[in-house]
Structure formats: C-alpha cells, structure tokens
Write a protein that holds these residues in place. Sequence first.
Motif, short mmCIF file in Angstrom:
data_model
loop_
_atom_site.label_atom_id
_atom_site.label_comp_id
_atom_site.label_asym_id
_atom_site.label_seq_id
_atom_site.Cartn_x
_atom_site.Cartn_y
_atom_site.Cartn_z
N ASN A 1 -8.12 2.27 11.16
CA ASN A 1 -6.91 1.54 10.78
C ASN A 1 -5.92 2.33 9.94
N VAL A 2 -6.41 3.23 9.12
CA VAL A 2 -5.53 4.03 8.26
C VAL A 2 -5.21 5.37 8.91
N MET A 3 -6.27 6.06 9.34
CA MET A 3 -6.09 7.38 9.94
C MET A 3 -5.66 7.29 11.41
N LYS A 4 -5.87 6.11 12.02
CA LYS A 4 -5.51 5.86 13.43
C LYS A 4 -6.30 6.71 14.41
N ASP B 1 -0.95 10.41 0.49
CA ASP B 1 0.14 9.61 1.04
C ASP B 1 0.32 8.30 0.27
N LEU B 2 -0.78 7.66 -0.03
CA LEU B 2 -0.76 6.36 -0.72
C LEU B 2 -0.10 6.47 -2.09
N LEU B 3 -0.37 7.55 -2.79
CA LEU B 3 0.12 7.68 -4.16
C LEU B 3 1.59 8.10 -4.24
N THR B 4 2.23 8.32 -3.10
CA THR B 4 3.69 8.51 -3.13
C THR B 4 4.37 7.17 -3.44
N LYS B 5 3.61 6.07 -3.27
CA LYS B 5 4.13 4.72 -3.53
C LYS B 5 3.62 4.13 -4.84
N GLY B 6 2.62 4.76 -5.46
CA GLY B 6 2.03 4.16 -6.65
C GLY B 6 1.25 5.16 -7.47
N SER B 7 0.35 4.64 -8.32
CA SER B 7 -0.41 5.52 -9.21
C SER B 7 -1.88 5.11 -9.26
N LEU B 8 -2.72 6.09 -9.48
CA LEU B 8 -4.16 5.91 -9.61
C LEU B 8 -4.52 6.13 -11.06
N TYR B 9 -5.29 5.22 -11.64
CA TYR B 9 -5.68 5.36 -13.04
C TYR B 9 -7.00 4.63 -13.28
N LYS B 10 -7.62 4.92 -14.41
CA LYS B 10 -8.87 4.26 -14.78
C LYS B 10 -8.59 3.32 -15.93
N GLU B 11 -9.10 2.09 -15.80
CA GLU B 11 -8.92 1.07 -16.83
C GLU B 11 -10.31 0.50 -17.14
N VAL C 1 -11.57 2.40 -4.28
CA VAL C 1 -10.28 1.73 -4.47
C VAL C 1 -9.20 2.37 -3.60
N ILE C 2 -9.29 3.66 -3.36
CA ILE C 2 -8.34 4.33 -2.46
C ILE C 2 -8.45 3.74 -1.06
N CYS C 3 -9.67 3.57 -0.58
CA CYS C 3 -9.90 3.02 0.76
C CYS C 3 -9.40 1.58 0.87
N ILE C 4 -9.73 0.77 -0.11
CA ILE C 4 -9.31 -0.63 -0.09
C ILE C 4 -7.79 -0.75 -0.13
N ALA C 5 -7.16 -0.02 -1.02
CA ALA C 5 -5.70 -0.06 -1.12
C ALA C 5 -5.04 0.42 0.17
N ALA C 6 -5.58 1.48 0.74
CA ALA C 6 -5.00 2.02 1.98
C ALA C 6 -5.12 1.02 3.13
N LEU C 7 -6.25 0.38 3.24
CA LEU C 7 -6.44 -0.63 4.31
C LEU C 7 -5.46 -1.78 4.15
N ILE C 8 -5.34 -2.30 2.93
CA ILE C 8 -4.44 -3.44 2.71
C ILE C 8 -2.99 -3.04 2.90
N GLU C 9 -2.60 -1.91 2.36
CA GLU C 9 -1.21 -1.46 2.50
C GLU C 9 -0.87 -1.17 3.96
N THR C 10 -1.80 -0.62 4.71
CA THR C 10 -1.58 -0.32 6.13
C THR C 10 -1.46 -1.60 6.94
N SER C 11 -2.15 -2.65 6.53
CA SER C 11 -2.14 -3.90 7.30
C SER C 11 -0.90 -4.76 7.03
N LYS C 12 -0.08 -4.37 6.07
CA LYS C 12 1.13 -5.16 5.75
C LYS C 12 2.18 -5.00 6.81
#
Length: 90
Positions: free
Chosen positions: A20-23, A48-58, A79-90
Amino acid sequence: MMRYQTLQAGKELDLLVAKNVMKWKDVEEDNVPDFSTDIAYAWRIAEDLLTKGSLYKEASEWCIKIGDQVYRGKTAPLVICIAALIETSK
C-alpha cells in the motif's frame, strides 16, 4: 478502512506497507523487508513521510506529527509504518 493503529510490528504489517505504501505488486510475506522492526527499512518510508511532519519521542512512545494528527507507537519503525499507511490511504 482497516484499523492500522491496532496492528503490531511484524510480517502482516510489513506486507501491508510493501503493497500500500511502496506500491509493490509481487511481494509475499516470505520476501518482504522488515519495515516495522528495522529502522534501516523504515527510514526509506520516513524520508518521504517526514517532509510533511516530524518524528520525536515523548515519554516511552515514538510519535509522528503531521498537521494536527499525531501517530504513536512503541518503536520508531512501528509508528513510521502506521503513519505511512494511514497517510497513504487518505
């Protein structure tokens, strides 16, 4: 839509990312990279994902913030995988 945020790291998630992400078309569970457990593979998606946002530890969680949405996971690759799947499905 599948509930991606409930997925655990492992081959099922890796296969979803590959398709779904890499196609990628011709990928099976036995030859898919370890996107959700190996930061070297996850980073291919994160660049690619982080051109739209930021990765951090909380506290004990890794987070990716994209716009108003914050994705959380136990590990950075997860979290990278989860975010990429959700963002790709939008």
